[in-house]
Design a protein around this motif. Structure first.
Motif, PDB file in Angstrom:
ATOM      1  N   VAL A 112      39.004 -14.691 -41.941  1.00 40.59           N
ATOM      2  CA  VAL A 112      37.742 -14.544 -41.236  1.00 40.59           C
ATOM      3  C   VAL A 112      37.434 -15.879 -40.550  1.00 40.59           C
ATOM      4  N   VAL A 113      37.030 -15.808 -39.289  1.00 40.82           N
ATOM      5  CA  VAL A 113      36.700 -17.021 -38.537  1.00 40.82           C
ATOM      6  C   VAL A 113      35.194 -17.243 -38.652  1.00 40.82           C
ATOM      7  N   THR A 114      34.806 -18.403 -39.179  1.00 37.42           N
ATOM      8  CA  THR A 114      33.372 -18.684 -39.379  1.00 37.42           C
ATOM      9  C   THR A 114      32.977 -19.972 -38.667  1.00 37.42           C
ATOM     10  N   ASP A 115      31.693 -20.061 -38.325  1.00 37.46           N
ATOM     11  CA  ASP A 115      31.208 -21.308 -37.717  1.00 37.46           C
ATOM     12  C   ASP A 115      30.771 -22.268 -38.829  1.00 37.46           C
ATOM     13  N   ALA A 116      30.272 -23.435 -38.438  1.00 37.13           N
ATOM     14  CA  ALA A 116      29.915 -24.474 -39.415  1.00 37.13           C
ATOM     15  C   ALA A 116      28.891 -23.971 -40.437  1.00 37.13           C
ATOM     16  N   ALA A 117      28.031 -23.031 -40.012  1.00 36.81           N
ATOM     17  CA  ALA A 117      26.996 -22.512 -40.907  1.00 36.81           C
ATOM     18  C   ALA A 117      27.505 -21.353 -41.773  1.00 36.81           C
ATOM     19  N   GLY A 118      28.760 -20.954 -41.562  1.00 35.57           N
ATOM     20  CA  GLY A 118      29.319 -19.876 -42.374  1.00 35.57           C
ATOM     21  C   GLY A 118      29.151 -18.493 -41.769  1.00 35.57           C
ATOM     22  N   ALA A 119      28.577 -18.417 -40.558  1.00 32.70           N
ATOM     23  CA  ALA A 119      28.398 -17.102 -39.910  1.00 32.70           C
ATOM     24  C   ALA A 119      29.739 -16.612 -39.358  1.00 32.70           C
ATOM     25  N   VAL A 120      29.951 -15.293 -39.421  1.00 32.49           N
ATOM     26  CA  VAL A 120      31.200 -14.687 -38.959  1.00 32.49           C
ATOM     27  C   VAL A 120      31.270 -14.704 -37.426  1.00 32.49           C
ATOM     28  N   GLU A 121      32.323 -15.311 -36.908  1.00 33.30           N
ATOM     29  CA  GLU A 121      32.528 -15.346 -35.445  1.00 33.30           C
ATOM     30  C   GLU A 121      33.627 -14.388 -35.001  1.00 33.30           C
ATOM     31  N   GLY A 122      34.535 -14.064 -35.942  1.00 29.06           N
ATOM     32  CA  GLY A 122      35.648 -13.190 -35.589  1.00 29.06           C
ATOM     33  C   GLY A 122      36.583 -13.017 -36.775  1.00 29.06           C
ATOM     34  N   ILE A 123      37.720 -12.388 -36.510  1.00 24.52           N
ATOM     35  CA  ILE A 123      38.741 -12.225 -37.542  1.00 24.52           C
ATOM     36  C   ILE A 123      40.086 -12.424 -36.860  1.00 24.52           C
ATOM     37  N   VAL A 124      41.025 -13.046 -37.552  1.00 26.07           N
ATOM     38  CA  VAL A 124      42.344 -13.269 -36.958  1.00 26.07           C
ATOM     39  C   VAL A 124      43.392 -12.758 -37.950  1.00 26.07           C
ATOM     40  N   SER A 125      44.207 -11.815 -37.482  1.00 28.48           N
ATOM     41  CA  SER A 125      45.157 -11.144 -38.363  1.00 28.48           C
ATOM     42  C   SER A 125      46.590 -11.393 -37.908  1.00 28.48           C
ATOM     43  N   GLU A 126      47.540 -10.989 -38.743  1.00 29.82           N
ATOM     44  CA  GLU A 126      48.965 -11.050 -38.373  1.00 29.82           C
ATOM     45  C   GLU A 126      49.174 -10.385 -37.019  1.00 29.82           C
TER      46      GLU A 126
END
Lengths: 147, 147
Positions: free
Chosen positions: B41-55
């Motif tokens: 899971v891709v998160t910003d500095a505050a821990g909010a979800v920005e995206g997801i990166v998979s195989e």
């Protein structure tokens, strides 16, 4: 009762994407992306199964060799010890084998010949289809249109 | 009746592997391989979800850019439109969402916070566990040790 592999293949088709062991990992990646699948079966000139190469194998080699991985032959990266199933294997057994082995693709072998491939996605889809059929039967029964 | 996500997380744990959008794709690959998972899971500095990166995202970018893909920032490769689920989502609904969207990982969000992640492997494992429990109950009933 769980659906056998033969029924899953009737729905999804029996085409299996293959590649030769001499091709490069970059070609594996192109083929996986083009066909939106997670694994290719590696076969020799006579069509016999030599191994399987999956997204996971590609990732492992990239982590080990970086960009050089892309030029490696498939034979150096593939998993040689392939777990297979048959046309009569049930979906529940498939699911257990995939869970235990942490594998997402099983080639289907019948009489020594490669006749299909089932993925963890196919197993889940077959379960969803089964539940939909059950719900439909129940609805027909409740609304009295079944008999 | 299908098991809710909260029960699946009780079994597998609530740790979620995250990465920042500024990191490179090569680091995604290392982390996926090291932890034997298929998505971060891709998160910003505050821990909010920005995206997801998979195989799958990694493969797609490699097919497009070759070795250059490894140096790209995660933010350019990730899937921004993330499908999520909640602690009360049932396993059957999870399975249907994954099948329809052809996705293998769903972050679990509770009250706006990321509290876990479920994979297609977890869904299949929960079904296997459910069947084992049913078989055990049936056996206890048949052998008369249940009541």
């Amino acid at each position: 009762m769980s659906v056998p592999v033969s029924v899953i293949l009737d729905r999804k088709g029996r085409e299996v994407l293959t590649i030769s062991g001499e091709q490069r990992l970059a070609e594996v990646i192109s083929s996986l992306v083009e066909h939106r699948v997670g694994a290719l079966v590696v076969t020799d000139a006579a069509g016999a199964v030599e191994g399987i190469v999956s997204e996971r194998d590609v990732m492992r080699q990239l982590a080990e060799s970086g960009a050089d991985a892309l030029r490696l032959p498939v034979s150096e990266v593939m998993t040689r010890d392939v777990t297979t199933c048959t046309l009569s294997t049930g979906a529940t057994e498939l699911a257990a084998t995939m869970t235990e082995g942490r594998i997402r693709h099983l080639p289907v072998v019948d009489d020594g010949r490669l006749v299909g491939i089932v993925s963890i996605g196919d197993v889940v889809k077959s379960r969803i289809d089964e539940l939909a059929t059950q719900a439909e039967s129940l609805e027909r029964y409740v609304t009295g249109t079944a008999y």
